[in-house]
Design a protein around this motif. Structure first.
Motif, PDB file in Angstrom:
ATOM      1  N   GLU A   1      -6.464   7.363  -7.501  1.00  0.00           N
ATOM      2  CA  GLU A   1      -7.675   8.192  -7.513  1.00  0.00           C
ATOM      3  C   GLU A   1      -7.486   9.482  -6.713  1.00  0.00           C
ATOM      4  O   GLU A   1      -8.158  10.477  -6.976  1.00  0.00           O
ATOM      5  CB  GLU A   1      -8.884   7.384  -7.006  1.00  0.00           C
ATOM      6  CG  GLU A   1      -9.424   6.489  -8.114  1.00  0.00           C
ATOM      7  CD  GLU A   1     -10.264   5.310  -7.636  1.00  0.00           C
ATOM      8  OE1 GLU A   1     -10.756   5.369  -6.488  1.00  0.00           O
ATOM      9  OE2 GLU A   1     -10.407   4.346  -8.408  1.00  0.00           O
TER      10      GLU A   1
ATOM     11  N   GLN B   1      -4.625   1.549  -6.637  1.00  0.00           N
ATOM     12  CA  GLN B   1      -5.765   2.129  -7.351  1.00  0.00           C
ATOM     13  C   GLN B   1      -6.347   3.321  -6.577  1.00  0.00           C
ATOM     14  O   GLN B   1      -6.602   4.376  -7.134  1.00  0.00           O
ATOM     15  CB  GLN B   1      -6.834   1.045  -7.574  1.00  0.00           C
ATOM     16  CG  GLN B   1      -8.071   1.532  -8.309  1.00  0.00           C
ATOM     17  CD  GLN B   1      -7.734   2.119  -9.687  1.00  0.00           C
ATOM     18  OE1 GLN B   1      -6.832   1.617 -10.371  1.00  0.00           O
ATOM     19  NE2 GLN B   1      -8.418   3.191 -10.080  1.00  0.00           N
ATOM     20  N   ALA B   2      -6.514   3.147  -5.261  1.00  0.00           N
ATOM     21  CA  ALA B   2      -7.079   4.216  -4.434  1.00  0.00           C
ATOM     22  C   ALA B   2      -6.125   5.409  -4.384  1.00  0.00           C
ATOM     23  O   ALA B   2      -6.555   6.572  -4.401  1.00  0.00           O
ATOM     24  CB  ALA B   2      -7.375   3.703  -3.028  1.00  0.00           C
TER      25      ALA B   2
ATOM     26  N   LEU C   1      -2.825   3.427   1.113  1.00  0.00           N
ATOM     27  CA  LEU C   1      -3.937   3.019   0.242  1.00  0.00           C
ATOM     28  C   LEU C   1      -3.430   2.040  -0.808  1.00  0.00           C
ATOM     29  O   LEU C   1      -2.250   2.076  -1.163  1.00  0.00           O
ATOM     30  CB  LEU C   1      -4.484   4.260  -0.486  1.00  0.00           C
ATOM     31  CG  LEU C   1      -4.926   5.437   0.390  1.00  0.00           C
ATOM     32  CD1 LEU C   1      -5.128   6.690  -0.472  1.00  0.00           C
ATOM     33  CD2 LEU C   1      -6.201   5.079   1.147  1.00  0.00           C
TER      34      LEU C   1
ATOM     35  N   HIS D   1       0.860  -1.169   0.000  1.00  0.00           N
ATOM     36  CA  HIS D   1       0.000   0.000   0.000  1.00  0.00           C
ATOM     37  C   HIS D   1       0.903   1.228   0.000  1.00  0.00           C
ATOM     38  O   HIS D   1       2.102   1.135   0.263  1.00  0.00           O
ATOM     39  CB  HIS D   1      -0.943  -0.018   1.211  1.00  0.00           C
ATOM     40  CG  HIS D   1      -2.128  -0.926   1.022  1.00  0.00           C
ATOM     41  ND1 HIS D   1      -3.177  -0.981   1.897  1.00  0.00           N
ATOM     42  CD2 HIS D   1      -2.409  -1.811   0.031  1.00  0.00           C
ATOM     43  CE1 HIS D   1      -4.074  -1.851   1.456  1.00  0.00           C
ATOM     44  NE2 HIS D   1      -3.634  -2.386   0.334  1.00  0.00           N
TER      45      HIS D   1
END
Ligand code: C2E
Ligand code: MG
Ligand code: MG
Ligand code: MG
Length: 282
Positions: free
Chosen positions: A271, A267-268, A264, A43
């Motif tokens: 974003e 992908q997050a 995160l 992450h």
């Protein structure tokens, strides 16, 4: 401990030494299986520029979700991997995964630096700089987009050898940071000697800001020293607006913490940073 479903990997200080050893052995065995099955994830925690509010970097943090035990914290399993030596294999995976991710963001138009935690055993591999260099070339990642986070203990163990290794890494063009700055047992002399780029202020000094006078004095001194030495300063564990405000007032460069976001998945994180591409440069 059997009655508690989550207890399998927990270390109870009250447990016997035997229990503790068995748990470590079990944990080490489990880690080997997880790595073999590609079950770890990385992450990325955003690092935010204190003057512009924009995300200017990320720290890669390993994540392990076990189907029966749930999330197992790196604070629990990384020390076990360090003790057994398995950290070298985990560290290799983390480094290649992080470089691959940074290269993919770069290819998508976002030059987003990624910081990677490097353990002592990993750093001590004779070919560590060569491995890093090979990874950067393989994924075509500009070296400045990779930062390696080292702890003070790495630097004091064998200062002459550490200096040689750091110089080899610095020559590649990667960034070098000291993690958990101020918590190790080292002299400040190495700040002058070693080719460093950044200091990360440990969150135990950030926690008491701005009210705790000792924390405030320590953090102020670290930021001033970093400025004088031309080093970037990153504050860790910022949870409160009052902490962020205090750090911004000192001229600290960046922060990471739950106030902005936890680590995160890729992908997050994308974003969060992708819409920023459209913002005018600050
Ligand atoms: P670290 O490198 O100092 O990483 C920062 C830790 O602080 C992370 O914990 C992060 O999730 C946590 N953190 C960030 N913001 C906040 C906040 O606002 N409040 C609080 N309470 N915590 C915050 P995490 O991910 O559990 O990692 C713990 C430690 O495990 C790391 O400390 C690092 O020493 C080690 N670690 C994690 N991933 C790796 C890895 O890939 N390789 C190695 N060698 N060590 C790793
Ligand atoms: Mg770190
Ligand atoms: Mg840290
Ligand atoms: Mg820490």
């Amino acid at each position: 401990a059997k009655a508690d479903g989550r207890a399998g990997f927990r270390f109870h200080r009250t447990g016997s030494q035997d229990d503790e050893v068995r748990k470590r052995v079990r944990l080490d065995h489990a880690m080997r299986q997880v790595l073999a099955r590609d079950g770890f994830r990385l992450h990325y925690q955003p690092q935010v520029d204190l003057s512009t509010g924009r995300v200017v970097g990320t720290e890669a943090l390993i994540r392990w979700r076990d189907p029966t035990h749930g999330d197992i914290s790196p604070a629990d399993f990384i020390p076990v991997a360090e003790a057994s030596g398995f950290i070298v294999q985990i560290g290799d995976w983390v480094l290649s995964q992080a470089v691959r991710q940074a290269a993919s963001w770069y290819a998508a138009g976002r030059a987003m630096p990624v910081s990677v935690n490097v353990s002592a055993l990993q750093f001590q591999q004779a070919d560590f700089a060569t491995r890093v260099s090979r990874l950067l070339a393989e994924h075509r990642l500009p070296p400045a987009l990779l930062e390696l986070e080292l702890t003070e203990s790495i630097l004091v163990r064998d200062a002459a050898e550490a200096l040689e290794r750091l110089e080899a890494l610095a020559a590649l063009g990667v960034q070098l940071a000291i993690d958990d700055f101020g918590t190790g047992y080292s002299s400040l002399a190495y700040l002058k000697r070693f080719p460093l780029d950044a200091l990360k202020i440990d969150r135990r000094f950030v926690r008491g800001l701005p009210g705790d006078e000792s924390d405030a004095a320590i953090v102020r001194a670290i930021v001033q020293m970093a400025h004088a030495l031309g080093l970037r300063v990153v504050a860790e564990g910022v949870e409160l607006e009052a902490q962020r405000g205090f750090l911004a007032g000192l001229g600290c460069h960046t922060y990471q913490g739950f106030l902005f976001a936890p680590a995160l998945d890729a992908q997050a994180l994308w974003e969060v940073i992708e819409p920023e591409k459209a913002l005018p440069a600050a």
